[in-house]
Design an enzyme around this catalytic site. Sequence first.
Site, short mmCIF file in Angstrom:
data_model
loop_
_atom_site.label_atom_id
_atom_site.label_comp_id
_atom_site.label_asym_id
_atom_site.label_seq_id
_atom_site.Cartn_x
_atom_site.Cartn_y
_atom_site.Cartn_z
N MET A 1 48.72 20.32 31.77
CA MET A 1 48.54 21.72 32.04
C MET A 1 50.01 21.84 32.35
O MET A 1 50.55 22.81 33.22
CB MET A 1 48.39 21.63 33.86
CG MET A 1 46.51 21.07 33.57
SD MET A 1 45.97 21.52 35.10
CE MET A 1 44.00 20.50 35.22
N SER A 2 50.88 21.01 31.18
CA SER A 2 52.40 22.04 32.00
C SER A 2 52.96 21.84 30.37
O SER A 2 53.16 21.53 29.27
CB SER A 2 52.86 21.11 32.98
OG SER A 2 53.06 19.51 32.76
N SER B 1 54.60 15.06 37.40
CA SER B 1 53.69 14.44 38.28
C SER B 1 53.06 13.11 38.79
O SER B 1 53.25 12.37 38.37
CB SER B 1 51.58 14.37 38.51
OG SER B 1 51.84 16.09 38.62
N TYR C 1 49.65 27.73 36.04
CA TYR C 1 47.87 28.18 37.38
C TYR C 1 48.69 28.21 38.82
O TYR C 1 48.16 28.09 39.31
CB TYR C 1 47.47 26.10 37.54
CG TYR C 1 47.77 25.15 37.76
CD1 TYR C 1 48.17 25.31 38.92
CD2 TYR C 1 48.02 24.35 36.71
CE1 TYR C 1 47.91 23.94 39.51
CE2 TYR C 1 48.96 23.04 37.23
CZ TYR C 1 48.72 22.57 38.39
OH TYR C 1 49.45 22.00 38.98
N GLU C 2 49.93 28.60 39.06
CA GLU C 2 49.99 28.77 40.36
C GLU C 2 50.08 30.05 40.46
O GLU C 2 50.83 30.40 41.67
CB GLU C 2 51.47 28.09 40.84
CG GLU C 2 51.58 25.99 40.76
CD GLU C 2 52.90 26.14 40.76
OE1 GLU C 2 53.69 25.67 42.03
OE2 GLU C 2 53.30 24.95 39.95
N HIS D 1 43.47 14.64 40.92
CA HIS D 1 44.71 15.51 41.27
C HIS D 1 45.07 13.39 41.64
O HIS D 1 46.08 13.45 41.78
CB HIS D 1 45.34 16.31 41.64
CG HIS D 1 46.46 16.17 41.81
ND1 HIS D 1 47.58 16.89 40.49
CD2 HIS D 1 47.97 17.18 42.54
CE1 HIS D 1 48.52 16.76 40.75
NE2 HIS D 1 49.08 16.31 42.39
N HIS E 1 53.80 25.90 37.39
CA HIS E 1 52.61 25.78 36.89
C HIS E 1 52.58 26.72 36.58
O HIS E 1 51.84 26.94 37.23
CB HIS E 1 51.84 24.41 37.02
CG HIS E 1 52.36 22.71 36.59
ND1 HIS E 1 52.70 23.18 38.17
CD2 HIS E 1 52.69 22.11 35.94
CE1 HIS E 1 53.12 22.06 38.20
NE2 HIS E 1 52.68 21.09 37.32
N ASN F 1 44.07 9.22 33.05
CA ASN F 1 42.84 9.10 32.95
C ASN F 1 42.07 9.31 31.55
O ASN F 1 43.33 10.21 30.70
CB ASN F 1 42.21 10.30 33.49
CG ASN F 1 42.76 11.79 33.66
OD1 ASN F 1 44.07 12.14 33.57
ND2 ASN F 1 41.96 11.88 32.46
N HIS G 1 55.17 17.48 44.05
CA HIS G 1 56.26 17.93 43.71
C HIS G 1 57.51 17.89 44.30
O HIS G 1 57.20 19.22 45.07
CB HIS G 1 56.45 19.17 42.34
CG HIS G 1 55.46 18.63 41.40
ND1 HIS G 1 55.77 18.97 39.89
CD2 HIS G 1 54.25 18.49 40.73
CE1 HIS G 1 55.28 18.60 38.95
NE2 HIS G 1 54.00 17.95 39.68
N ALA H 1 51.65 13.61 33.41
CA ALA H 1 50.50 13.67 32.72
C ALA H 1 49.78 14.11 33.12
O ALA H 1 49.39 15.02 32.10
CB ALA H 1 50.08 13.32 34.88
N1 HPA Z 1 43.62 17.09 31.95
C1 HPA Z 1 43.99 17.63 32.10
N2 HPA Z 1 45.69 18.23 32.63
C2 HPA Z 1 45.53 16.54 33.49
C3 HPA Z 1 44.83 15.07 33.13
C4 HPA Z 1 43.03 15.76 32.16
O1 HPA Z 1 42.53 14.84 31.78
N3 HPA Z 1 45.22 14.37 33.51
C5 HPA Z 1 46.13 14.06 33.93
N4 HPA Z 1 46.97 15.91 33.80
#
Ligand code: HPA
Length: 276
Positions: free
Chosen positions: A206-207, A25, A80-81, A242, A78, A230, A56, A108
């Site tokens: 998540m990847s 990302s 989740y898609e 996001h 991913h 973050n 993406h 990320a």
């Molecule tokens: N959690 C899950 N996926 C993420 C995060 C997070 O805090 N930051 C960027 N991708």
Amino acid sequence: MLKSSKVFLKKTKNIKPDVAVILGSGLTNFFEKKNIIKLISYRELPNFPEPTVKGHLGKVVLGKIKSHNILCLHGRSHIYEGINTNSLKTPIRFLKDIGCKLIIITNAAGSIHKSIKPGSIMSIKDHINWSGFNPLIGPNEDDYGPRFSDMSDPYDKFYRKQLKKIAKKINQKIYEGTYCMFSGPSFETPAEIKAMRTLGVSAVGMSTVPEVIIANHCSLPVVALSVITNQAAGISKNKLSHKETLEQAALVEKKILKLIKNFIKELIFYDTTRNN
Ligand code: HPA
């Protein structure tokens, strides 16, 4: 060999990449224009997944870094898609088919430790698959690997060591830690993050884990870098989004790409492919 692999080799007139880079990302600008050999959209490669997530792009770019041919994948699927094991398996097996010897994965991630701040880079040394999903579930494709595949060196030590050395050489601080994959798409709760800290996790995302499982299955070495975008839920005072992920990843882009390019320039490959 997959159809997509044959199409790719035809389009590139058999130019094969040594290394692939999967851009997560918010990371986009890998090659300088003059170093691009060929750009192919995922749409032209049979069974390649069309990314549905912002940030993406859905294309592969073949280019040069020093003497190496490098293939950049802009965009990934991913879970989740919607779970489609083929959309996860195809890009990795395609890379194996076309002769890649190493995959560099970026993502990320949220940091679980106050000391690992947004803007940091973490080399993943191991993972916990908390997603409840394994992309190898289903019939095994014996041409790519065994039914029960080894995962004892998921992020290849030999290449990780080189990465660490290069980071030191170019004066970049990189962390090393364990990544935990959640399925998403909702972010984690503070209680989940607290539990992860107890389990020794440093970052969550998540990847990456499905790709790493598929690559290890077909004996394709991997290194992976997380861009910390973050502090994870319960640590951060802000709500997670996001938008923040994309903004923060863009701020770190120059730094992480510099690290990857320097790593590639001095890369020493294994003499032979690993045997599982
Ligand atoms: N959690 C899950 N996926 C993420 C995060 C997070 O805090 N930051 C960027 N991708």
